[in-house]
Design an enzyme around this catalytic site. Structure first.
Site, short mmCIF file in Angstrom:
data_model
loop_
_atom_site.label_atom_id
_atom_site.label_comp_id
_atom_site.label_asym_id
_atom_site.label_seq_id
_atom_site.Cartn_x
_atom_site.Cartn_y
_atom_site.Cartn_z
CD GLU A 44 -2.84 1.34 2.39
OE1 GLU A 44 -2.95 0.44 3.28
OE2 GLU A 44 -3.79 2.06 2.25
CB CYS A 238 -7.40 2.54 4.07
SG CYS A 238 -8.08 1.59 5.40
CG ASN A 369 -8.87 -2.58 2.30
OD1 ASN A 369 -7.89 -3.53 2.45
ND2 ASN A 369 -8.62 -1.62 3.27
CD GLU A 370 -9.50 -3.24 7.41
OE1 GLU A 370 -9.35 -2.02 7.76
OE2 GLU A 370 -8.38 -3.93 7.78
O1 AHR Z 1 -2.21 -1.72 6.80
C1 AHR Z 1 -2.47 -0.51 7.16
C2 AHR Z 1 -4.26 -0.44 7.16
O2 AHR Z 1 -5.02 -1.51 7.67
C3 AHR Z 1 -4.74 -0.73 5.72
O3 AHR Z 1 -4.79 0.43 4.84
C4 AHR Z 1 -6.35 -1.11 5.99
O4 AHR Z 1 -6.73 -2.16 5.21
C5 AHR Z 1 -6.22 -1.68 7.46
O5 AHR Z 1 -7.11 -1.07 8.26
#
Ligand code: AHR
Length: 649
Positions: A44, A238, A369-370
């Site tokens: 990321e 994120c 993603n999350e």
């Molecule tokens: O790894 C850091 C962050 O942690 C990532 O962007 C997210 O997916 C998670 O909350």
């Protein structure tokens, strides 16, 4: 079947102390085949991971598109100089990046700007640095002087650019600094009277990964390659989602000519008030084409993650409308064509035009993603129904939310099972104890349901988002213990990646991280070496293990077999501060190699690596005399041991 034990074996067995733990490995009962891509990387653009990191551009705000247009730039105006600087947009070099710098000088002295880079500009003595810029001479006959200065003000190199054209023209020169400096500065100065416009002011090391012009930082890719990762997940995290939908990652805006890739604020710029990074933007110099190319270089399966039409639910949670979702789904369809389509297809042609007519062989895509709750499930279901019809060959990764055992997680799993999801992405940032205590998590997972991608995990020595978290050996061993569980359950857990990957020592927002860098160096943490040991010693097939140890002992094990070498690969974690005697029984093995190869990662629980001691905690190779299918071995305190023993029937 076990052969009759030899006398030697009996004698050895007699020496086992009563307190020794025993590990029985059924070498003749191979279980599931392990996904060759199982141990991979999560990338990321966080902690200056891409801009200021992997993307080797050394100039910050090269095209003056930051909202604060001169961020990263300073005026250089010695006492005699008279001149002005202005940001303009009329008649730009490229309409997609319309801002440019106008410098006007009376010519009484050198006059211009300097760029500070990303926490400085890292340069190495004698190496070539390619400066380029779009330049337009407006009035006068000034020349340019391009200079590098060290952090303490010494001139490192200077080169002139003369005969400036009256139309936008790209000019290139090479600088060779006479000293190494991690915090140099770049100067762009007018020599003479006149007016000059400048845009896309860029400085790249010649020594990028594979020497690609405008490419990636060689040392940072090398350390990834050294792990032999099975896959690369990109671009996050994120940043895929955006705090609002208009700030989501849109892959189509990250391909094609570099000067046409627009700028986007990075959400890690403002996400943590305790770690603000006001100069953190995404230039997309590392875009989707480069990610695919990197995967190919690393021999890693590409795993792009796309927005599912839900902005980050820790932020606005903005939802696209059901009609708008079609565009998001189309982005996924087009991405498959971009990666895999023939070079005469619409998107395949764009890949070919960038230099890669052959397909990239994309096999999986993450949807969101999350993300969590019904809005996510609704969106995933729409992607699933369209993509499964159109591209049944692509495995879809869905999200179980940000935690491994909360309401959101327990809401998602049954719904995803019902939808017949392929692979569910689970995330976990928790204490080392959580990882030790959950090192049986997958033993009870349904073998017939969706598979698991443990897509983000890292033990937190303090707590999530704490600035006190450390990449110490205790955290690494906790992860290793948990990885033995993933490996034993490789039938269910098909993929796993530690997160985040990179952090710049002066530009991080989040810790812990797998690899730390400054402007010139990078080093792997103990956690990195755990990942590397599992990836290098993956094996092809799971072997069942039974570990009997006194209760309360922090002992963990898994075993696999390497088909080509007929080695049994045993991973052993001793999370205790005392050594542990272990009796290993390679049940079903008749003949074993006389010597086992051994790799040991151990130390003090608080030990960490650093730029000064990058291998303080790193695997140390060794050998163990084995000779028989039953042998003893003492596991050092706080250790991960990988044993490779040739074993045949
Ligand atoms: O790894 C850091 C962050 O942690 C990532 O962007 C997210 O997916 C998670 O909350």
């Amino acid at each position: 079947m076990n052969p009759r034990p030899s006398l030697a074996l009996l004698l050895t067995a007699l020496t086992f102390s009563s307190s020794a733990a025993t590990l029985t490995i059924q070498t003749g009962l191979p279980g599931a085949r392990i996904n060759p891509a199982m141990w991979g990387l999560f990338f990321e653009d966080i902690n200056l991971g891409a801009d200021g990191g992997l993307y080797a551009e050394l100039v910050k705000n090269r095209s003056f598109e930051f909202p604060e247009s001169m961020m990263g730039w300073s005026k250089i105006s010695p006492s005699k100089a008279r001149g002005t600087l202005a940001i303009r947009t009329e008649n730009p070099f490229n309409a997609k990046n319309p801002h440019y710098l106008r410098m006007e000088s009376e010519g009484k002295d050198l006059f211009g700007v300097s760029n500070e880079g990303f926490r400085g500009i890292g340069v190495r003595q004698g190496e070539a640095y390619h400066f380029s810029a779009q330049i337009r001479n407006v009035t006068g006959n000034a020349r340019l002087r391009i200079e590098l200065y060290s952090s303490n003000g010494a001139l490192l190199d200077t080169v002139r650019i003369e005969r400036l054209a009256s139309e936008w023209t790209k000019r290139d020169i090479v600088l060779r600094p006479r000293l190494t400096d991690a915090k140099a500065k770049l100067y762009v100065l007018m020599d003479g009277a006149g007016t000059v416009d400048l845009d896309m002011i860029s400085l790249f090391p010649e020594n990028t990964w594979k020497q690609r012009p405008g490419g990636l930082r060689a040392d940072m890719v090398q350390i990834l390659a050294d792990m032999k990762p099975g896959f690369l997940r990109f671009p996050g995290g994120c940043i895929v989602e955006g705090s609002e939908l208009d700030k989501r990652y849109q892959w189509k805006k990250t391909i094609g000519p570099i000067e046409e890739r627009g700028l986007l604020i990075n959400r890690w710029n403002y996400e943590f008030l305790h770690r603000p990074a006001p100069d953190y933007y995404q230039s997309f110099g590392l875009g989707f084409y480069e990610y695919f190319q990197l995967c190919e270089d690393l021999g890693a399966e590409p795993m792009p993650i796309l927005s599912c039409g839900l902005a980050c639910q820790f932020n606005s949670g903005e939802q696209c409308t059901p009609e708008q979702l079609d565009t998001y789904i189309q982005d996924a369809i087009d991405l498959i064509e971009f990666a895999n389509g023939p070079s005469n297809s619409t998107w395949g042609a764009k890949r070919a035009a960038m230099g890669h007519p052959a397909p990239f062989n994309l096999k999986m895509i993450g949807i969101g993603n999350e993300n969590w709750d019904q809005p996510y499930i609704d969106r995933y279901a729409r992607f699933h129904s369209v993509l499964k019809k159109k591209h049944p060959e692509i495995q879809l990764i869905s999200s179980a939310g940000p935690q491994p055992n909360d309401k959101r997680f327990h809401f998602a799993w049954p719904k995803l099972r019902e939808l017949n999801a392929d692979i569910v992405d689970e995330h976990c940032y928790d204490t080392p104890n959580w990882f030790f205590e959950n090192a049986n998590r997958f033993d009870s997972y349904d073998r017939k349901g969706p598979k698991v991608f443990f897509g983000e995990y890292a033990a937190q020595s303090d707590k999530v988002v704490s600035v006190l978290n450390r990449n110490n050996l205790e955290c690494a061993l906790a992860e290793a213990a948990f990885m033995t569980c993933m490996e034993r359950n490789a039938e269910v857990v098909r993929l796993a990646s530690y997160a985040p990957l990179f952090a710049h020592e002066e530009g991080w927002q989040w810790r812990p991280n797998l690899i730390w860098v400054d402007n010139l160096r990078s080093y792997g943490t103990p956690n990195y070496y755990v990942q590397q040991l599992f990836a290098h010693h993956r094996g092809d097939v799971v072997l069942p293990v039974k570990l009997d140890a006194a209760s309360g002992k922090k002992l963990y094990a898994s075993a696999t077999r390497d088909d080509a070498t007929t080695e049994v690969i045993v991973k052993l974690v001793n999370g205790d501060t005392q050594a542990a005697a272990l009796e290993v029984n390679l049940a079903g093995a008749g003949k074993v190699g006389a010597k086992a190869r051994l790799l040991l990662l151990s130390g003090d629980l608080r030990d960490e690596n650093s730029f000064e001691q990058p291998r303080k905690v790193a695997p140390v190779p060794g050998e163990l005399s084995v000779n028989a299918p039953r042998f003893t071995h003492t596991l050092p305190p706080n250790s991960l041991t990988v044993l490779r023993v040739v074993a045949n029937k």
